[in-house]
Design a protein around this motif. Sequence first.
Motif, short mmCIF file in Angstrom:
data_model
loop_
_atom_site.label_atom_id
_atom_site.label_comp_id
_atom_site.label_asym_id
_atom_site.label_seq_id
_atom_site.Cartn_x
_atom_site.Cartn_y
_atom_site.Cartn_z
N ASP A 182 1.12 2.37 2.48
CA ASP A 182 1.17 3.82 2.57
C ASP A 182 0.95 4.46 1.20
O ASP A 182 0.22 5.45 1.07
CB ASP A 182 2.51 4.27 3.16
CG ASP A 182 2.62 5.77 3.27
OD1 ASP A 182 1.74 6.40 3.90
OD2 ASP A 182 3.58 6.34 2.72
N GLN A 183 1.54 3.90 0.17
CA GLN A 183 1.35 4.41 -1.19
C GLN A 183 -0.11 4.29 -1.64
O GLN A 183 -0.66 5.21 -2.25
CB GLN A 183 2.26 3.67 -2.16
CG GLN A 183 3.75 3.95 -1.95
CD GLN A 183 4.64 3.05 -2.78
OE1 GLN A 183 4.16 2.28 -3.62
NE2 GLN A 183 5.94 3.11 -2.54
N LEU A 184 -0.74 3.18 -1.30
CA LEU A 184 -2.14 3.00 -1.65
C LEU A 184 -3.02 4.04 -0.95
O LEU A 184 -3.94 4.61 -1.56
CB LEU A 184 -2.61 1.59 -1.26
CG LEU A 184 -2.07 0.44 -2.09
CD1 LEU A 184 -2.52 -0.89 -1.49
CD2 LEU A 184 -2.53 0.54 -3.54
N CYS A 185 -2.76 4.26 0.33
CA CYS A 185 -3.54 5.25 1.08
C CYS A 185 -3.34 6.66 0.51
O CYS A 185 -4.29 7.46 0.47
CB CYS A 185 -3.15 5.21 2.55
SG CYS A 185 -3.65 3.70 3.39
N SER A 186 -2.12 6.96 0.09
CA SER A 186 -1.86 8.27 -0.51
C SER A 186 -2.64 8.45 -1.80
O SER A 186 -3.11 9.56 -2.11
CB SER A 186 -0.35 8.41 -0.78
OG SER A 186 0.40 8.40 0.42
N LEU A 195 -5.54 6.98 -2.42
CA LEU A 195 -6.96 7.03 -2.09
C LEU A 195 -7.44 8.43 -1.73
O LEU A 195 -8.61 8.76 -1.94
CB LEU A 195 -7.26 6.08 -0.92
CG LEU A 195 -7.36 4.59 -1.25
CD1 LEU A 195 -7.48 3.77 0.02
CD2 LEU A 195 -8.57 4.33 -2.16
N VAL A 196 -6.58 9.26 -1.17
CA VAL A 196 -7.00 10.60 -0.76
C VAL A 196 -7.02 11.58 -1.93
O VAL A 196 -7.51 12.70 -1.78
CB VAL A 196 -6.10 11.15 0.36
CG1 VAL A 196 -6.16 10.24 1.57
CG2 VAL A 196 -4.66 11.33 -0.10
N LYS A 197 -6.50 11.19 -3.08
CA LYS A 197 -6.53 12.05 -4.26
C LYS A 197 -7.91 12.00 -4.90
O LYS A 197 -8.57 10.97 -4.91
CB LYS A 197 -5.47 11.62 -5.27
CG LYS A 197 -4.04 11.74 -4.76
CD LYS A 197 -3.06 11.25 -5.82
CE LYS A 197 -1.63 11.34 -5.33
NZ LYS A 197 -0.67 10.82 -6.35
N ALA A 198 -8.34 13.13 -5.45
CA ALA A 198 -9.66 13.20 -6.09
C ALA A 198 -9.76 12.23 -7.26
O ALA A 198 -10.82 11.64 -7.51
CB ALA A 198 -9.94 14.62 -6.56
N ASP A 199 -8.65 12.06 -7.98
CA ASP A 199 -8.65 11.15 -9.13
C ASP A 199 -7.72 9.98 -8.90
O ASP A 199 -7.15 9.43 -9.83
CB ASP A 199 -8.24 11.90 -10.39
CG ASP A 199 -6.86 12.54 -10.25
OD1 ASP A 199 -6.37 12.62 -9.11
OD2 ASP A 199 -6.28 12.95 -11.27
#
Length: 249
Positions: free
Chosen positions: A82-86, A88-92
Motif C-alpha cells: 500500500d505504501q508503494l502504491c501511494s 507511485l501516484v505522486k508526481a515525484d
Amino acid sequence: MDCMSLLGFCVCAPDAEFRGSLPFPAFDINRDTIPPLLRRRSSQAMQMAFSAAAAACGHAGRSPATLPSIFASVAGEINTTDQLCSELVKADGVISPAAFHNSVQNTAAGYWSIAQQCTQPASAIAAGTDTFAMALLEAWCQLSCQGGELLLVCYDEIWPAYLAPDCGSPAFACAMVLAAGAVEGGLVQIARPKTGAAIFPPAWTKSADSMPILAAIPLLEAASVRAGAQAIALTPHTPSWQVDLGGWK
C-alpha cells in the motif's frame, strides 16, 4: 497417505483483548525470533509469522532448519504494498528498493529460510477466503508426494482500513508442524481436505468474514481440547472445505 499428523502448533495474536477471547493459548509477538539485522525491516506480518513458526517448532521438538515450509497469507505484505502504491501516484514519487524487495508474497518465507539457515523448499500461497483451506490442501499434497514433515504458517497483518472497510482485522498468525501418516506422539490426525457440508461455528463466522485467516480457529480449538473425532469446516461458507479429525490420544 491416509492422514497427516499434527505434531505441534502455536498461535500469535498481538491484540491482547482478542488474544484473551481465543479458545486456546495464544501469545504476543516475540521479536527475539527475528535476527537483529532483519528486525528493522520486518513488518507485523513477518513478526507474527516468525513468532508462531518458532514456537510451533519448539512445541513439536523439531529444528526449523530441517523442515520444508509453506507460508500462507490472504494479503501478504499489504501495508508495504500500500505504501508503494501511494508513492507511485505522486508526481515525484520515489520507490524504495528495500520496500519493493519486502512487498512480495514470499517475504516471510524467504527471510525465514535465511534466518534459520534452512535449505529445504519453501512455498508462499494466497487463495482469498479459502487461503487456510488451500494451505492445508497444499500441505497434504506435499506430504503425500514427499513424505516426512513440514511447517505450515498462516498469517495476516492488519490491512489498511480504506482498502477493505470492516475487513482485515485483527492480526493473527498460526503455525503447525505436520507429518505424513499417523505418527506416534502426534496431537491429532487430519484427513485429506475435501468439500463438504460441515458447519462453521457461528461464534467465529463474523470474525472469519472480517479476517479470512481466522478460519483456522475451529481446527486449532479442536486440536487443543481433543474433543473427539469430528468434521471441521475450513471456511465460513456452505458448502465449504472441511477436514475430518481423529486419532485423539
